[in-house]
Design an enzyme around this catalytic site. Structure first.
Site, PDB file in Angstrom:
ATOM      1  CE  LYS A   1       0.877   1.695   4.227  1.00 19.14           C
ATOM      2  NZ  LYS A   1       1.448   3.025   4.488  1.00 19.14           N
TER       3      LYS A   1
ATOM      4  CG  ASP B   1      -0.491  -1.314   9.613  1.00 26.85           C
ATOM      5  OD1 ASP B   1      -0.630  -2.149  10.530  1.00 26.85           O
ATOM      6  OD2 ASP B   1       0.551  -1.212   8.942  1.00 26.85           O
TER       7      ASP B   1
END
Length: 305
Positions: free
Chosen positions: A11, A137
């Site tokens: 990401k 996360d």
């Protein structure tokens, strides 16, 4: 199902803002996260032995409870009383300590894979709740896609339409950065530049990649760049070689650039690799995992909702 293969994708943060600090020392975040095509290959196999086994292509990776993938398997086995063992092979491609969520993505893939392998029928919401117990996360890495993350990073809102397609060059300097140290060193002032998630979302809705490039922003650059000035040099060279915008991802040190042309992206990657003598330079692309035509196949995983 005795074997399953998954792609644990990297990401980037298109925007990363810190809006405050809680009494317990944790920071309030507001950021736009985006999945890339670059991935670690994860292979899960069911084994008769009551154990968790890790094999990997990277010699430095731990194979015990220090590995997030191991922790994910252990959590699922304990929580759902799974008696069978699991063998996990990690084909490592995503740079580590790089701001790209490589370890967190591996962890999320194991959660999703074990849900499927052992027919647990857990919803994506339940998987995200389990993920949160291991890191703020990791729920995003379960969900993936174009997402506004708030709170500690665990409050997730899908952004539709998703980020428009473009190419992404990643350049990872030959060192890691401690996320904890970066946040501890962050001091917000009235002069700290804050990115606008709203403006970035509007640019996405218009499909305007060049506008997106001008709106990239990460307040953590105010900490990491003074520690590692070569990051700004990487950004400048990417812009010079055709990027419409560049940014440090997460707490760094990886720098990414958005490109609208594949040839320019490949040329820029080659020049950066040679000029900075970097081994970890990648040409990848935006990966939009939500396909309206494939309802029930959200996030690239078959998950019950």
């Amino acid at each position: 199902m005795k074997e399953i293969k998954l792609k644990a994708r990297a990401k980037i943060n298109l925007t990363l803002d810190v809006t405050g600090k809680r009494e317990n020392g944790y920071h309030e975040l507001r950021m736009i996260m985006q999945t890339l095509s670059l991935y670690d290959g994860i292979t899960l196999r069911m084994i008769p032995r009551d154990t968790i086994e890790i094999s990997k292509t990277a010699s430095w990776m731990p194979t015990d409870s220090q590995n997030l993938a191991w922790k994910a398997a252990d959590l699922m086995r304990r929580t759902y009383n799974i008696k069978k063992g699991v063998s996990i092979h990690i084909d490592k491609r995503i740079p580590v300590a790089a701001g790209l969520a490589g370890g967190s993505s591996d962890c999320a893939a194991v959660l999703v894979g074990m849900n499927r392998m052992f027919h647990l029928g857990l919803s994506s919401q339940k998987l995200e709740e389990l993920a949160l117990t291991m890191g703020t996360d990791i729920p995003y890495c379960v969900r993936r896609g174009t997402v506004l993350a708030e709170g500690l990073g665990e409050q997730l809102t899908d952004i539709r339409p998703a980020c428009p397609f473009c190419y992404v060059v990643l350049a990872k300097p030959p060192y890691g950065v401690s996320t904890a140290k970066v946040y501890q060193s962050l001091h917000l002032t009235e002069n700290t530049p804050h990115p606008s998630a709203e403006k970035m979302i509007a640019a996405m809705q218009d499909g305007d990649v060049e506008k997106m490039g001008s709106l990239l922003g990460n307040v953590l650059e105010t900490v990491t760049i003074p520690m590692h000035p070569d990051i700004i040099k990487l950004k400048k060279l990417m812009m010079k070689k055709g990027a419409v915008g560049t940014l440090m991802s997460g707490s760094g040190p990886t720098v990414f650039g958005l490109f609208t042309d594949l040839k320019n992206a490949k040329r820029a990657a080659g020049i950066i690799r040679q000029r900075f003598q970097l081994q970890e330079v990648f040409v990848t692309q935006i990966y939009n995992v939500f396909d309206q035509k494939q309802r029930g196949k959200q996030y690239g995983y078959k998950i019950q909702h």
